[in-house]
Design an enzyme around this catalytic site. Sequence first.
Site, PDB file in Angstrom:
ATOM      1  N   GLY A 228     -16.068  41.409 -32.758  1.00 10.90           N
ATOM      2  CA  GLY A 228     -17.524  41.372 -32.715  1.00 10.90           C
ATOM      3  C   GLY A 228     -18.098  42.774 -32.734  1.00 10.90           C
ATOM      4  CB  SER A 229     -21.480  43.947 -31.961  1.00 12.30           C
ATOM      5  OG  SER A 229     -21.599  43.476 -30.643  1.00 12.30           O
ATOM      6  CD  GLU A 248      -9.075  44.055 -35.098  1.00 12.84           C
ATOM      7  OE1 GLU A 248      -9.673  44.693 -35.988  1.00 12.84           O
ATOM      8  OE2 GLU A 248      -7.881  44.218 -34.842  1.00 12.84           O
ATOM      9  CG  LEU A 249     -14.912  46.872 -31.599  1.00 14.12           C
ATOM     10  CD1 LEU A 249     -15.162  48.068 -30.694  1.00 14.12           C
ATOM     11  CD2 LEU A 249     -15.328  45.583 -30.931  1.00 14.12           C
ATOM     12  CB  CYS A 282     -16.257  43.949 -39.901  1.00 16.50           C
ATOM     13  SG  CYS A 282     -14.763  43.168 -40.493  1.00 16.50           S
ATOM     14  CD  GLU A 376     -21.355  46.549 -38.347  1.00 16.22           C
ATOM     15  OE1 GLU A 376     -21.562  46.506 -37.120  1.00 16.22           O
ATOM     16  OE2 GLU A 376     -20.440  45.924 -38.899  1.00 16.22           O
TER      17      GLU A 376
HETATM   18  P1  NAP Z   1     -21.416  39.885 -31.237  1.00 17.64           P
HETATM   19  O1  NAP Z   1     -22.862  39.712 -31.029  1.00 17.64           O
HETATM   20  O2  NAP Z   1     -20.740  41.037 -30.611  1.00 17.64           O
HETATM   21  O3  NAP Z   1     -20.744  38.516 -30.779  1.00 17.64           O
HETATM   22  C1  NAP Z   1     -19.355  38.305 -30.876  1.00 17.64           C
HETATM   23  C2  NAP Z   1     -18.917  37.354 -29.777  1.00 17.64           C
HETATM   24  O4  NAP Z   1     -19.097  37.987 -28.507  1.00 17.64           O
HETATM   25  C3  NAP Z   1     -19.721  36.063 -29.718  1.00 17.64           C
HETATM   26  O5  NAP Z   1     -18.870  34.999 -29.364  1.00 17.64           O
HETATM   27  C4  NAP Z   1     -20.723  36.351 -28.612  1.00 17.64           C
HETATM   28  O6  NAP Z   1     -21.219  35.196 -27.981  1.00 17.64           O
HETATM   29  C5  NAP Z   1     -19.852  37.134 -27.655  1.00 17.64           C
HETATM   30  N1  NAP Z   1     -20.601  37.947 -26.697  1.00 17.64           N
HETATM   31  C6  NAP Z   1     -21.898  38.306 -26.700  1.00 17.64           C
HETATM   32  N2  NAP Z   1     -22.195  39.072 -25.629  1.00 17.64           N
HETATM   33  C7  NAP Z   1     -21.034  39.197 -24.941  1.00 17.64           C
HETATM   34  C8  NAP Z   1     -20.663  39.896 -23.764  1.00 17.64           C
HETATM   35  N3  NAP Z   1     -21.533  40.607 -23.045  1.00 17.64           N
HETATM   36  N4  NAP Z   1     -19.368  39.839 -23.377  1.00 17.64           N
HETATM   37  C9  NAP Z   1     -18.460  39.127 -24.071  1.00 17.64           C
HETATM   38  N5  NAP Z   1     -18.758  38.441 -25.197  1.00 17.64           N
HETATM   39  C10 NAP Z   1     -20.022  38.487 -25.623  1.00 17.64           C
HETATM   40  O7  NAP Z   1     -21.063  39.960 -32.809  1.00 17.64           O
HETATM   41  P2  NAP Z   1     -21.557  39.037 -34.001  1.00 17.64           P
HETATM   42  O8  NAP Z   1     -22.989  39.314 -34.272  1.00 17.64           O
HETATM   43  O9  NAP Z   1     -21.131  37.627 -33.801  1.00 17.64           O
HETATM   44  O10 NAP Z   1     -20.646  39.623 -35.168  1.00 17.64           O
HETATM   45  C11 NAP Z   1     -21.004  40.761 -35.866  1.00 17.64           C
HETATM   46  C12 NAP Z   1     -20.220  41.985 -35.444  1.00 17.64           C
HETATM   47  O11 NAP Z   1     -18.818  41.701 -35.469  1.00 17.64           O
HETATM   48  C13 NAP Z   1     -20.406  43.125 -36.422  1.00 17.64           C
HETATM   49  O12 NAP Z   1     -20.536  44.337 -35.735  1.00 17.64           O
HETATM   50  C14 NAP Z   1     -19.129  43.091 -37.242  1.00 17.64           C
HETATM   51  O13 NAP Z   1     -18.813  44.295 -37.891  1.00 17.64           O
HETATM   52  C15 NAP Z   1     -18.134  42.715 -36.210  1.00 17.64           C
HETATM   53  N6  NAP Z   1     -16.922  42.173 -36.822  1.00 17.64           N
HETATM   54  C16 NAP Z   1     -15.762  42.901 -36.767  1.00 17.64           C
HETATM   55  C17 NAP Z   1     -14.617  42.414 -37.389  1.00 17.64           C
HETATM   56  C18 NAP Z   1     -13.310  43.146 -37.344  1.00 17.64           C
HETATM   57  O14 NAP Z   1     -12.284  42.544 -37.660  1.00 17.64           O
HETATM   58  N7  NAP Z   1     -13.271  44.405 -36.971  1.00 17.64           N
HETATM   59  C19 NAP Z   1     -14.669  41.199 -38.075  1.00 17.64           C
HETATM   60  C20 NAP Z   1     -15.872  40.504 -38.100  1.00 17.64           C
HETATM   61  C21 NAP Z   1     -16.995  40.990 -37.472  1.00 17.64           C
HETATM   62  P3  NAP Z   1     -22.689  34.647 -28.369  1.00 17.64           P
HETATM   63  O15 NAP Z   1     -22.632  34.303 -29.803  1.00 17.64           O
HETATM   64  O16 NAP Z   1     -22.844  33.497 -27.447  1.00 17.64           O
HETATM   65  O17 NAP Z   1     -23.646  35.773 -28.070  1.00 17.64           O
END
Ligand code: NAP
Length: 475
Positions: A228-229, A248-249, A282, A376
């Site tokens: 995630g982020s 994996e960010l 990502c 990003e």
């Molecule tokens: P996100 O907002 O960080 O959410 C990812 C996951 O984390 C969701 O299940 C979210 O739940 C949960 N989450 C939210 N707040 C949290 C906290 N305080 N503690 C623990 N978990 C929490 O990311 P996204 O918008 O879904 O995805 C986009 C990001 O992921 C981008 O930055 C992208 O580059 C990155 N990404 C990286 C990769 C890689 O392999 N490096 C692959 C894909 C995506 P909720 O949905 O309930 O908020």
Amino acid sequence: MKQTKLWINGVWETTEKSTELKAPYTGEVLTKVAKATIADVERAIEGAHETFQSFKKTTAYERAEILYKVVAIMRNRKQELAEILAKEAAKPLTAGLAEIDRTIATYQFAAEAAKQVTGETIPMDAAPGVTDRIGYTKRIPLGVVSAITPFNFPFNLIAHKLGPAFAVGNTVVLKPASQTPLSALVMAHIFKEAGLPDGALQIVTGSGGELSDTLVTHPLVKKVTFTGSGAVGLKIKEKVGLRKVTLELGSNAAVIVEPSTPLEKIMARCVSGAFGFAGQVCISLQRIYVHQSIYHEFTKLFVEETEKLAVGDPLDKKTDVSAMINPSEVERIKNWIDEAKQQGAIVATGAKFTDRTCTPTVMTNVKAHMKVVCEETFAPIVSIIPYNTLDEAIEYVNESELALNAGIYTNVLTDAMKAADLLEAGAVVINDIPTFRVDNMPYGGVKMSGYGKEGIKYAVEEMTDLKLITMKLNY
Ligand code: NAP
């Protein structure tokens, strides 16, 4: 209206509270989604811990068979699974089918990996004074893994966590992104049908912010794997303590295009790397550094190719780019584009908005400090930037603290090797876009893009402990 349930210890459980899940493209309410409480998450973790006591004793053959069955079931349900992605994530059908194919490959790699978890023999007598002693290592499962996943590749990124975890005998509590619970929940049915014991996969839906402390710090959780982020990843890293963790960010992927490149051959590929899934990838291509001698030609061809893309309904086979994940993301990116324009950037094409969509946007005349360049974007925007020397281009790419994959197009071998050495990234992709990934390669960023690697073999290492066994042959 239907409401989803939690999957705990092999039972579908209803919850008191729920949230509405809206389709990103139409805004229609698809279903209500069960909202887990902290007590639910605790029960899921405890159940996974109990199941681990028996699951860790299953053989590699048995675990591989379960994963092979998942592969077989998914092969028969591709269209239905891709339609889930179209509805809950606005992923165009062709891209959705491609994700399902990759997910199947990921589970297949995991099935194969289950049979290849090996240790090594240690030459104990290489140490001074040691005789009559054998030593060998083996990889042992950790226990309960908390897996937290994002919305953008909900099937395949979940597979990168469940596949290696089950291959080695761990159990998993999965918290999928709130926008994409349906793709996670259908996997509970598929794993059940494939013979996974109840309690080995627990799925809790609800707010990541509210449930994360329990998922990350519960004493029975032995590993946290998060995609995630960066902002959330950093919070997890601060809380996780001595547990194992994989992060994996996000990234800000760049490619360098050297003068030796046959432009017409790479144009469609570069455009797909920039705008696939509306740039919400990502390793989406965000910065293109083009040698000044071919800059104008490149930009002209790139804009022409971009304008061929169809924006529309994800369920329409002709659609290339659909809605962003939610309207607030459209608003954010509109502001970033407006801000860049005020600072002198030019929109070469795109930047047409509805409440839910943004057309593929090409920016020129950008500066390094603009948000569209240095942060990003996670949106259908790419910047094309001229450079004079390869050294300068490498420096530009490395200016970003986000560094998953980086790419270079060149037919000059020594330049390719120079870039391979000097580009700061988890992977350097030569003669292709940085958006390239297959699911058995080591994958994970450097700098602020991550911690640890996925790619099944590498995830297996991160999901096991290395144990040494040594025996003295004579008393
Ligand atoms: P996100 O907002 O960080 O959410 C990812 C996951 O984390 C969701 O299940 C979210 O739940 C949960 N989450 C939210 N707040 C949290 C906290 N305080 N503690 C623990 N978990 C929490 O990311 P996204 O918008 O879904 O995805 C986009 C990001 O992921 C981008 O930055 C992208 O580059 C990155 N990404 C990286 C990769 C890689 O392999 N490096 C692959 C894909 C995506 P909720 O949905 O309930 O908020």
